[in-house]
Write a protein that holds these residues in place. Sequence first.
Motif, PDB file in Angstrom:
ATOM      1  N   GLN A  47      -6.417   4.869   4.144  1.00 11.76           N
ATOM      2  CA  GLN A  47      -6.304   4.154   5.407  1.00 11.76           C
ATOM      3  C   GLN A  47      -7.526   4.467   6.255  1.00 11.76           C
ATOM      4  O   GLN A  47      -8.003   5.601   6.271  1.00 11.76           O
ATOM      5  CB  GLN A  47      -5.044   4.590   6.145  1.00 11.76           C
ATOM      6  N   ARG A  99       6.317  -2.177  -8.714  1.00 12.71           N
ATOM      7  CA  ARG A  99       7.458  -3.016  -9.061  1.00 12.71           C
ATOM      8  C   ARG A  99       7.055  -4.118 -10.037  1.00 12.71           C
ATOM      9  O   ARG A  99       7.814  -4.470 -10.928  1.00 12.71           O
ATOM     10  CB  ARG A  99       8.026  -3.693  -7.810  1.00 12.71           C
ATOM     11  N   ARG A 120      -3.674  -1.276   9.131  1.00  8.43           N
ATOM     12  CA  ARG A 120      -2.279  -1.045   9.521  1.00  8.43           C
ATOM     13  C   ARG A 120      -1.738   0.181   8.793  1.00  8.43           C
ATOM     14  O   ARG A 120      -1.959   0.358   7.595  1.00  8.43           O
ATOM     15  CB  ARG A 120      -1.413  -2.265   9.190  1.00  8.43           C
ATOM     16  N   ALA A 121      -1.014   0.983   9.539  1.00  6.56           N
ATOM     17  CA  ALA A 121      -0.435   2.184   8.960  1.00  6.56           C
ATOM     18  C   ALA A 121       0.435   1.814   7.770  1.00  6.56           C
ATOM     19  O   ALA A 121       1.268   0.921   7.858  1.00  6.56           O
ATOM     20  CB  ALA A 121       0.385   2.923  10.019  1.00  6.56           C
ATOM     21  N   ALA A 122       0.200   2.468   6.638  1.00  6.44           N
ATOM     22  CA  ALA A 122       1.021   2.325   5.433  1.00  6.44           C
ATOM     23  C   ALA A 122       0.969   0.964   4.757  1.00  6.44           C
ATOM     24  O   ALA A 122       1.769   0.671   3.876  1.00  6.44           O
ATOM     25  CB  ALA A 122       2.474   2.714   5.690  1.00  6.44           C
ATOM     26  N   ASP A 174       0.379   1.681   1.190  1.00  6.49           N
ATOM     27  CA  ASP A 174       1.608   2.100   0.498  1.00  6.49           C
ATOM     28  C   ASP A 174       2.464   0.893   0.155  1.00  6.49           C
ATOM     29  O   ASP A 174       3.036   0.806  -0.920  1.00  6.49           O
ATOM     30  CB  ASP A 174       2.436   3.041   1.393  1.00  6.49           C
ATOM     31  N   GLN A 175       2.543  -0.030   1.120  1.00  7.26           N
ATOM     32  CA  GLN A 175       3.388  -1.208   0.930  1.00  7.26           C
ATOM     33  C   GLN A 175       2.939  -2.019  -0.297  1.00  7.26           C
ATOM     34  O   GLN A 175       3.749  -2.384  -1.139  1.00  7.26           O
ATOM     35  CB  GLN A 175       3.344  -2.082   2.198  1.00  7.26           C
ATOM     36  N   VAL A 183       3.664  -0.152  -3.572  1.00 11.55           N
ATOM     37  CA  VAL A 183       5.057  -0.262  -4.000  1.00 11.55           C
ATOM     38  C   VAL A 183       5.252  -1.552  -4.783  1.00 11.55           C
ATOM     39  O   VAL A 183       5.847  -1.580  -5.860  1.00 11.55           O
ATOM     40  CB  VAL A 183       6.019  -0.222  -2.781  1.00 11.55           C
ATOM     41  N   TRP A 184       4.689  -2.637  -4.227  1.00 13.22           N
ATOM     42  CA  TRP A 184       4.793  -3.923  -4.920  1.00 13.22           C
ATOM     43  C   TRP A 184       4.084  -3.865  -6.277  1.00 13.22           C
ATOM     44  O   TRP A 184       4.583  -4.385  -7.274  1.00 13.22           O
ATOM     45  CB  TRP A 184       4.184  -5.048  -4.075  1.00 13.22           C
TER      46      TRP A 184
END
Lengths: 446, 321
Positions: B177, B167, B154-156, B159-160, B163-164
Amino acid sequence: MFETLSDRLNETFGKLGRKGRLTEKDVDDAMRDVRRALLEADVNFKVVKDFVASVKERALGQDVMQSLTPAQTAIGIVNEELIRILGAERAPLNTPDRPPQIIMMAGLNGAGKTTHTGKLALHLRKQGRNPLMVAADVYRPAAVNQLQALGRQIDMAVYEEGTGKDPVDIARNAVRFAQERGYNPIIIDTAGRLQIDERLMQELVDIKQAVDPTEILLVADAMTGQEAVGVAEEFHAKLDVTGLVLTKMDGDARGGAALSIRAVTGIPIKFIGTGEKLDALEPFYPDRLAGRILGMGDVLSLIERAQEQTTEEDAERLQSKMMKGQFDLEDFLSQMQKVKSMGPLNQLLEMIPGVGSQLRQAKAEISDDDYKKIEAIIQSMTPWERRHPEKINNPRRRRIARGSGRDRQEVNQLLAQFKDMQKMMGQFGQMAKKGKMPKNLPFNLP
Amino acid sequence: MILKRMFRRRQEPDVKMEQGLEKTRKGVFREITRLFDRAELDDELFEDLEMLLIQADVGWDVSQRLVVELRDRIEEDHIVNPADAREILRLEMIKLLELATQNRKIKLLQRGVPFVILVTGVNGTGKTTSIAKLAAYHKQFGRSVLIAAGDTFRAAAIDQIKVWGERLNVPVIAHQQGADPGAVVFDAVQSARQRGIDVLIVDTAGRLQTKHNLMAELQKLRRIIEKQIPEAPQESLLVIDATTGQNGLVQAAEFTKAVEITDLMITKLDSTAKGGIAFSVAREIGTPIAYIGTGEKATDLAEFNPETYVDSLFFGEGEGF
């Protein structure tokens, strides 16, 4: 996993056997089957109630009881009623009085909004348009990146302002940007949200007011259960949704949610998503979804998939080869590869009415590995051998077995089966010439 | 060497789960309790009950059985008081989920052996968010956590998860990808072993159970993990969206066939959906529910408790505590 309605109705009416006249109670039993099948297909219980009542009325009126094939008559009525609710005609996208066309995507989290923003953009570009995708999901981590990545993949313009801005401003600025640069349509991807989240729902209302979209598409997952209606009602009440996009229809969910949404809200279904690839977006056909809810197979989709794989000339050439008994292993291999590229065999068989249920009953597992074995054997043959399978002698067979990593027996078996097949095709050819159809076919013609 | 019990049974009522389910219970499901708020047990009650269960996606079959069993019990035990009948139903529903919960294996954390959690599911159920929650969950016990960004499709998605990772201050092993997810998982397992990581959480791309090649890919990922750590993945988690209808049962069956699902996680229980499909899965397949997800924040995770679940979603506040 679930029996289909056709299976059940056949069973119910079958139990009554040939005892003659059916009673109203028999029809009631059948309606119980209808009710159950619809509930198992995730049709909303309220919709089911009304539906069963109207089907029953028609069934009694049309003398299902007197019919020689009550199961078929009942299925026919159910099918017609389903199509009636789903909307008999195709609903195209709304066209604006004056450009640009602005399409807003909305829905719950994980329904597939971002992916379908990409699909829709691609679909519209194929019609000669110049779409702009707008990243207005500033909440989900990397949602903006996802739309950008999709944009790169299909070389489509994306408008974004990162994640620090108000989605309403982003949408408004995007429209201005599009008008300056000549983009039209504008497709706005919004963040997924629960219909009970007041603040986020208000945000959608604000976006709507800011850009006055031509189209608001509710994106809904085909696997959604009973809640589908509540969700759609809420989105519809707030936004006046103009169309539904039903996603993940390439799975095996029956998709009753779509029927419920259509029945309760009247929102027309405009597109269905049938895969993860960006060209997997299809217009919606009510009859196909009706068949699917009933588990009646999907012959139309099967034919369509087959047509995608082969041209008319190919088909004619092949037919004449078959008739003349010249069908060789090379043709066989290419046919096999075409069937394979249509999808897994099990899935194809399930599209054929009746076959699906028989397969489930027999718990038959047709593995795609069998394909691979045959493929390996044929590919280990020389082109001359493929054209003259009858001339493959023992040393050649040994070599082929070694080359393909299969047993000698498997090679022998394949060649023997192919010989039978050729013989049968030859007979077809002969009979077709004489103008009669062969008897004792291995299958029944309808 | 066994260090500590991985999952402690909590003695105190599950405040977290209750709070998370707050929104859900405001829905129509107070109606079950209200349904029994009548003078006598009549046919209408049972009809309405069946409808309410179906409305919660419990499914035709299980709803039917629950109602039939309830009627039988009422007859056998000569029950006339609706409140007693309600209690029988409540206990039946809890029992149904407990039967599956009993299948839950006690998992132990061993020093030097990463505890691997393989996270799978169809598209859009919330796998990536759930992984962030699981990471936060294990971190609170002082365990070191590593995430493998196995969704390379899946695109990005990468990245998702990154980010987590930032955080939560959890390292993420990722390729680009389109890369082979097998290679990502291989690297991640190796890295986890070298770094002496306690918990490795493997993200996978969402896939529909009808995609044979993608299900085969999942099996391959499992084999890659197993080859390096024979007892792993210690947890093979299927993430199911609470809004899922009857297809959830098919999902559980097919994913179990492919990668021996050990536990379920039901997500999006902060919606109006009841996750009733959990009952069908418990009954037909016996897969226990381990966790529930109740929001978009990393802390919106709770351990599953059958009693809290049934009380919160079906019987409204104040019951059972």
